[in-house]
Structures are given as structure tokens and as C-alpha cells.
Motif scaffolding. Sequence first.
Motif, PDB file in Angstrom:
ATOM      1  N   VAL A 187       0.846  -1.197   0.000  1.00  0.00           N
ATOM      2  CA  VAL A 187       0.000   0.000   0.000  1.00  0.00           C
ATOM      3  C   VAL A 187       0.877   1.242   0.000  1.00  0.00           C
ATOM      4  O   VAL A 187       0.628   2.207  -0.740  1.00  0.00           O
ATOM      5  N   ALA A 189       0.843   4.065  -2.896  1.00  0.00           N
ATOM      6  CA  ALA A 189       0.377   5.398  -2.490  1.00  0.00           C
ATOM      7  C   ALA A 189       1.501   6.405  -2.370  1.00  0.00           C
ATOM      8  O   ALA A 189       1.247   7.592  -2.156  1.00  0.00           O
ATOM      9  N   HIS A 237       3.548   6.655   0.123  1.00  0.00           N
ATOM     10  CA  HIS A 237       3.284   7.106   1.491  1.00  0.00           C
ATOM     11  C   HIS A 237       4.183   6.300   2.428  1.00  0.00           C
ATOM     12  O   HIS A 237       4.398   5.114   2.182  1.00  0.00           O
ATOM     13  N   ALA A 288      -4.763   4.737  -8.000  1.00  0.00           N
ATOM     14  CA  ALA A 288      -3.974   4.048  -6.968  1.00  0.00           C
ATOM     15  C   ALA A 288      -4.682   2.764  -6.539  1.00  0.00           C
ATOM     16  O   ALA A 288      -4.036   1.729  -6.342  1.00  0.00           O
ATOM     17  N   ALA A 289      -5.981   2.815  -6.399  1.00  0.00           N
ATOM     18  CA  ALA A 289      -6.747   1.625  -6.007  1.00  0.00           C
ATOM     19  C   ALA A 289      -6.600   0.528  -7.059  1.00  0.00           C
ATOM     20  O   ALA A 289      -6.402  -0.645  -6.712  1.00  0.00           O
ATOM     21  N   ILE A 294      -5.011   8.663   2.991  1.00  0.00           N
ATOM     22  CA  ILE A 294      -3.660   8.460   2.478  1.00  0.00           C
ATOM     23  C   ILE A 294      -3.418   9.399   1.310  1.00  0.00           C
ATOM     24  O   ILE A 294      -3.829   9.112   0.181  1.00  0.00           O
ATOM     25  N   TRP A 320      -4.682   9.364  -2.531  1.00  0.00           N
ATOM     26  CA  TRP A 320      -5.314   8.083  -2.854  1.00  0.00           C
ATOM     27  C   TRP A 320      -6.522   8.330  -3.735  1.00  0.00           C
ATOM     28  O   TRP A 320      -7.335   9.199  -3.466  1.00  0.00           O
ATOM     29  N   PHE A 373      -8.193   4.438   3.728  1.00  0.00           N
ATOM     30  CA  PHE A 373      -7.636   4.747   2.415  1.00  0.00           C
ATOM     31  C   PHE A 373      -7.850   6.215   2.064  1.00  0.00           C
ATOM     32  O   PHE A 373      -6.968   6.852   1.499  1.00  0.00           O
TER      33      PHE A 373
END
Length: 105
Positions: free
Chosen positions: A25, A29, A31, A52-53, A45, A48, A42
Motif C-alpha cells: 500500500v 500510495a 506514502h 492508486a486503487a 492516504i 489516494w 484509504f
Amino acid sequence: MSEQPGPVTEPAPAPELMETLRPLVARVARHPAEELSADTRFETIGRWGSLAAMRLLATVEQTYGVQLDLRAYMRFATVGELAREIGRLSTGPAPTSAQAPAPTG
């Protein structure tokens, strides 16, 4: 008088699954992984969004052999909820961090 049942709490995701999912993740992301936990939503973040998903879903399929479409993914608000679903659907053991492929894109 009967007692009312309390709220149903979800079991914690498997720690080894969180250890492999959290960096995935984080990479998707862009992150810091250390800022992500099972309770991380989510929507909180950074940037997002649906792209990204989609990348995360492709990475989840590559890594865990679990295929989720975007509609199914939208049911999960937190990293932990996604981890629980992966654990539920996964047929094999969770890969170690060294085995997890880098996300594409």
C-alpha cells in the motif's frame, strides 16, 4: 429482560499479512509505510484515488493470488479490512516481504 448484543467487532488481520500488505500500500500510495496501520483509512492516504486503487488491486492479485474488482474493493475503508478479505480469500500462505513483487505503474 434480555441483554442486547454488543457491536460485532472484526478480528484483527493476521500480523504476517499486514507485514506484507502495508509496504505494498505504501509503495502504491507513495506514502511512508511506518504511518500505515490496520486502522488507516484509504481516504486519508495522501493522493489516494481510483488509479492508486486499481494499481493496488493488480498488486494484490500478483502477490496473493486474490482477485478483487474495484466495486468489491470500495467496500473496504481501511487497510485492515482489505487485509482481512485477502486473508479470507487467499489459498496459500502470505508471502514474505522479500517475495512480494513491486507494484507496477
